[in-house]
Enzyme design. Structure first.
Site, PDB file in Angstrom:
ATOM      1  N   THR A   1     -10.926  -6.635  -5.633  1.00 47.97           N
ATOM      2  CA  THR A   1     -12.151  -6.437  -6.436  1.00 47.97           C
ATOM      3  C   THR A   1     -12.577  -4.965  -6.335  1.00 47.97           C
ATOM      4  O   THR A   1     -13.088  -4.396  -7.287  1.00 47.97           O
ATOM      5  CB  THR A   1     -13.301  -7.353  -5.973  1.00 47.97           C
ATOM      6  OG1 THR A   1     -13.439  -7.227  -4.579  1.00 47.97           O
ATOM      7  CG2 THR A   1     -13.058  -8.793  -6.328  1.00 47.97           C
ATOM      8  N   GLU A   2     -12.320  -4.351  -5.175  1.00 44.08           N
ATOM      9  CA  GLU A   2     -12.684  -2.936  -4.985  1.00 44.08           C
ATOM     10  C   GLU A   2     -11.853  -2.030  -5.912  1.00 44.08           C
ATOM     11  O   GLU A   2     -12.306  -0.947  -6.301  1.00 44.08           O
ATOM     12  CB  GLU A   2     -12.456  -2.503  -3.524  1.00 44.08           C
ATOM     13  CG  GLU A   2     -13.441  -3.083  -2.515  1.00 44.08           C
ATOM     14  CD  GLU A   2     -13.090  -4.491  -2.026  1.00 44.08           C
ATOM     15  OE1 GLU A   2     -12.014  -5.021  -2.426  1.00 44.08           O
ATOM     16  OE2 GLU A   2     -13.879  -5.068  -1.265  1.00 44.08           O
ATOM     17  N   ASN A   3     -10.651  -2.480  -6.268  1.00 41.29           N
ATOM     18  CA  ASN A   3      -9.803  -1.651  -7.144  1.00 41.29           C
ATOM     19  C   ASN A   3     -10.402  -1.460  -8.544  1.00 41.29           C
ATOM     20  O   ASN A   3     -10.013  -0.538  -9.272  1.00 41.29           O
ATOM     21  CB  ASN A   3      -8.396  -2.253  -7.282  1.00 41.29           C
ATOM     22  CG  ASN A   3      -7.544  -2.108  -6.035  1.00 41.29           C
ATOM     23  OD1 ASN A   3      -6.636  -2.903  -5.785  1.00 41.29           O
ATOM     24  ND2 ASN A   3      -7.819  -1.094  -5.215  1.00 41.29           N
ATOM     25  N   TRP A   4     -11.359  -2.329  -8.919  1.00 44.76           N
ATOM     26  CA  TRP A   4     -12.020  -2.129 -10.221  1.00 44.76           C
ATOM     27  C   TRP A   4     -12.739  -0.781 -10.264  1.00 44.76           C
ATOM     28  O   TRP A   4     -13.021  -0.260 -11.346  1.00 44.76           O
ATOM     29  CB  TRP A   4     -13.037  -3.241 -10.498  1.00 44.76           C
ATOM     30  CG  TRP A   4     -12.456  -4.592 -10.782  1.00 44.76           C
ATOM     31  CD1 TRP A   4     -12.603  -5.723 -10.031  1.00 44.76           C
ATOM     32  CD2 TRP A   4     -11.648  -4.981 -11.910  1.00 44.76           C
ATOM     33  NE1 TRP A   4     -11.936  -6.780 -10.610  1.00 44.76           N
ATOM     34  CE2 TRP A   4     -11.340  -6.349 -11.765  1.00 44.76           C
ATOM     35  CE3 TRP A   4     -11.146  -4.293 -13.030  1.00 44.76           C
ATOM     36  CZ2 TRP A   4     -10.559  -7.041 -12.681  1.00 44.76           C
ATOM     37  CZ3 TRP A   4     -10.360  -4.993 -13.954  1.00 44.76           C
ATOM     38  CH2 TRP A   4     -10.077  -6.360 -13.769  1.00 44.76           C
TER      39      TRP A   4
ATOM     40  N   ASP B   1       0.836  -1.206   0.000  1.00 39.16           N
ATOM     41  CA  ASP B   1       0.000   0.000   0.000  1.00 39.16           C
ATOM     42  C   ASP B   1       0.868   1.252   0.000  1.00 39.16           C
ATOM     43  O   ASP B   1       1.976   1.253   0.544  1.00 39.16           O
ATOM     44  CB  ASP B   1      -0.897  -0.030   1.260  1.00 39.16           C
ATOM     45  CG  ASP B   1      -2.055   0.946   1.144  1.00 39.16           C
ATOM     46  OD1 ASP B   1      -2.310   1.462   0.041  1.00 39.16           O
ATOM     47  OD2 ASP B   1      -2.708   1.200   2.174  1.00 39.16           O
TER      48      ASP B   1
ATOM     49  N   ASN C   1       1.345   3.355  -2.922  1.00 43.05           N
ATOM     50  CA  ASN C   1       1.934   3.754  -4.217  1.00 43.05           C
ATOM     51  C   ASN C   1       1.456   5.148  -4.640  1.00 43.05           C
ATOM     52  O   ASN C   1       2.250   5.968  -5.120  1.00 43.05           O
ATOM     53  CB  ASN C   1       1.533   2.771  -5.325  1.00 43.05           C
ATOM     54  CG  ASN C   1       2.093   1.394  -5.103  1.00 43.05           C
ATOM     55  OD1 ASN C   1       2.923   1.198  -4.236  1.00 43.05           O
ATOM     56  ND2 ASN C   1       1.632   0.433  -5.888  1.00 43.05           N
ATOM     57  N   GLY C   2       0.149   5.389  -4.455  1.00 38.54           N
ATOM     58  CA  GLY C   2      -0.433   6.668  -4.874  1.00 38.54           C
ATOM     59  C   GLY C   2       0.153   7.826  -4.080  1.00 38.54           C
ATOM     60  O   GLY C   2       0.560   8.848  -4.650  1.00 38.54           O
TER      61      GLY C   2
ATOM     62  N   ARG D   1      -0.262   8.836 -10.080  1.00 37.56           N
ATOM     63  CA  ARG D   1      -0.369   7.624  -9.255  1.00 37.56           C
ATOM     64  C   ARG D   1       0.281   6.413  -9.945  1.00 37.56           C
ATOM     65  O   ARG D   1       0.886   5.571  -9.308  1.00 37.56           O
ATOM     66  CB  ARG D   1      -1.839   7.307  -8.975  1.00 37.56           C
ATOM     67  CG  ARG D   1      -2.563   8.344  -8.133  1.00 37.56           C
ATOM     68  CD  ARG D   1      -4.046   7.996  -8.015  1.00 37.56           C
ATOM     69  NE  ARG D   1      -4.216   6.657  -7.501  1.00 37.56           N
ATOM     70  CZ  ARG D   1      -4.097   6.328  -6.220  1.00 37.56           C
ATOM     71  NH1 ARG D   1      -3.843   7.259  -5.324  1.00 37.56           N
ATOM     72  NH2 ARG D   1      -4.242   5.089  -5.827  1.00 37.56           N
TER      73      ARG D   1
END
Ligand code: FPP
Length: 251
Positions: free
Chosen positions: A67-70, A21, A23-24, A34
């Site tokens: 899945t939330e990253n979609w 976690d 990266n952004g 990002r």
């Protein structure tokens, strides 16, 4: 002195899981996009995988895409998918040189055809490697994984292949994506966030949790060694008392 010298090789965790976690935030700090943070995170992936394999850790799971990253902006999702393909292709040589076998867990069918194709090829091309399993969690959701397991178990009960009273811990474990791997003993999360974020919720029941403020693109071998040393300083009690653990009392 490196943290590596403090590691007891006889007490390594068999499975380490990592939530990569930050990266952004790392990219933003440098005034960059990002996606630059994700690209820079690949070096950390390589260093972590090499360090784990060299130590003798048998399984390393990296949370690469939930899945939330979609739900992220389309260009970021596309950039992540391209980066995944590029990284897998570029790292094939290193994976084979280091005798690392690639696996993927998650709803892989949700990946676009091209990503899925490259992923399956890389998995196949490393299938004879035996030093360490590198497991990428992609389009992964722990809730979905458990729901899917419940459905499969219910179907078996319905087909009279399984009796309700025979359902136990092991039944659940054997219906998860991770059925071929031991549960992680150590979870590392970078970027100073203290959450599990729908990652391996069943499998992490007894894991030691290690949080570091380092942002993922800054995470290096030495940080990984530090996490292992920290793990080895913990007393793992599994519900027993401290005295029982130190006296090695058999239950
Ligand atoms: C979380 O940082 C990171 C991701 C969602 C993607 C991780 C991907 C990589 C490190 C690149 C490639 C990986 C492999 C295995 C090939 P974030 O974007 O949520 O950061 P933020 O919390 O600072 O916004």
């Amino acid at each position: 002195m490196s943290f590596k010298d403090k590691i007891d090789l006889n007490r390594l965790p068999r499975h380490v899981a990592v939530i990569m976690d930050g990266n952004g935030r790392w990219a933003k700090k440098q005034g960059r996009l990002r996606t630059f943070g994700h690209e820079s995170g690949v070096t950390s992936v390589r260093e972590t995988a090499e360090a784990a394999a060299e130590l003798g850790i048998e399984n390393l799971t990296l949370y690469a895409f939930s899945t939330e990253n979609w739900n992220r902006p389309r260009h970021e999702v596309e950039a992540l998918m391209h980066l995944l393909i590029r990284t897998i292709n570029n790292e094939m040589k290193t994976l084979n040189q280091n005798n690392i076998r690639l696996f993927a867990i998650g709803n892989l069918k949700a990946l676009n055809k091209n990503t899925y194709k490259h992923l399956l090829k890389a998995i196949d091309d490393t299938k004879t490697n035996a030093r360490m399993n590198l497991i990428l969690a992609l389009s992964y959701s722990s809730h979905d994984e458990i729901v899917e397991a419940a459905r499969e178990i219910a179907q078996k009960v319905k087909n009279n292949e399984l009796a309700v009273e025979d359902i136990n811990d092991n039944t659940i474990s054997k219906h998860l994506y991770t059925k071929d791997f031991p549960d992680p003993e150590l979870l590392i999360r970078t970027s100073g966030e203290y959450r599990i974020s729908n990652f391996l919720m069943w499998q992490l029941a007894y894991a030691e949790l290690y949080f570091t403020p380092k942002l993922w693109p800054d995470f290096r071998r030495e940080d990984f060694y530090e996490a292992i040393v920290n793990f080895q300083c913990r007393e793992r009690r599994f519900g027993r008392t401290s005295e029982q653990v130190s006296e090695k009392v058999k239950l």
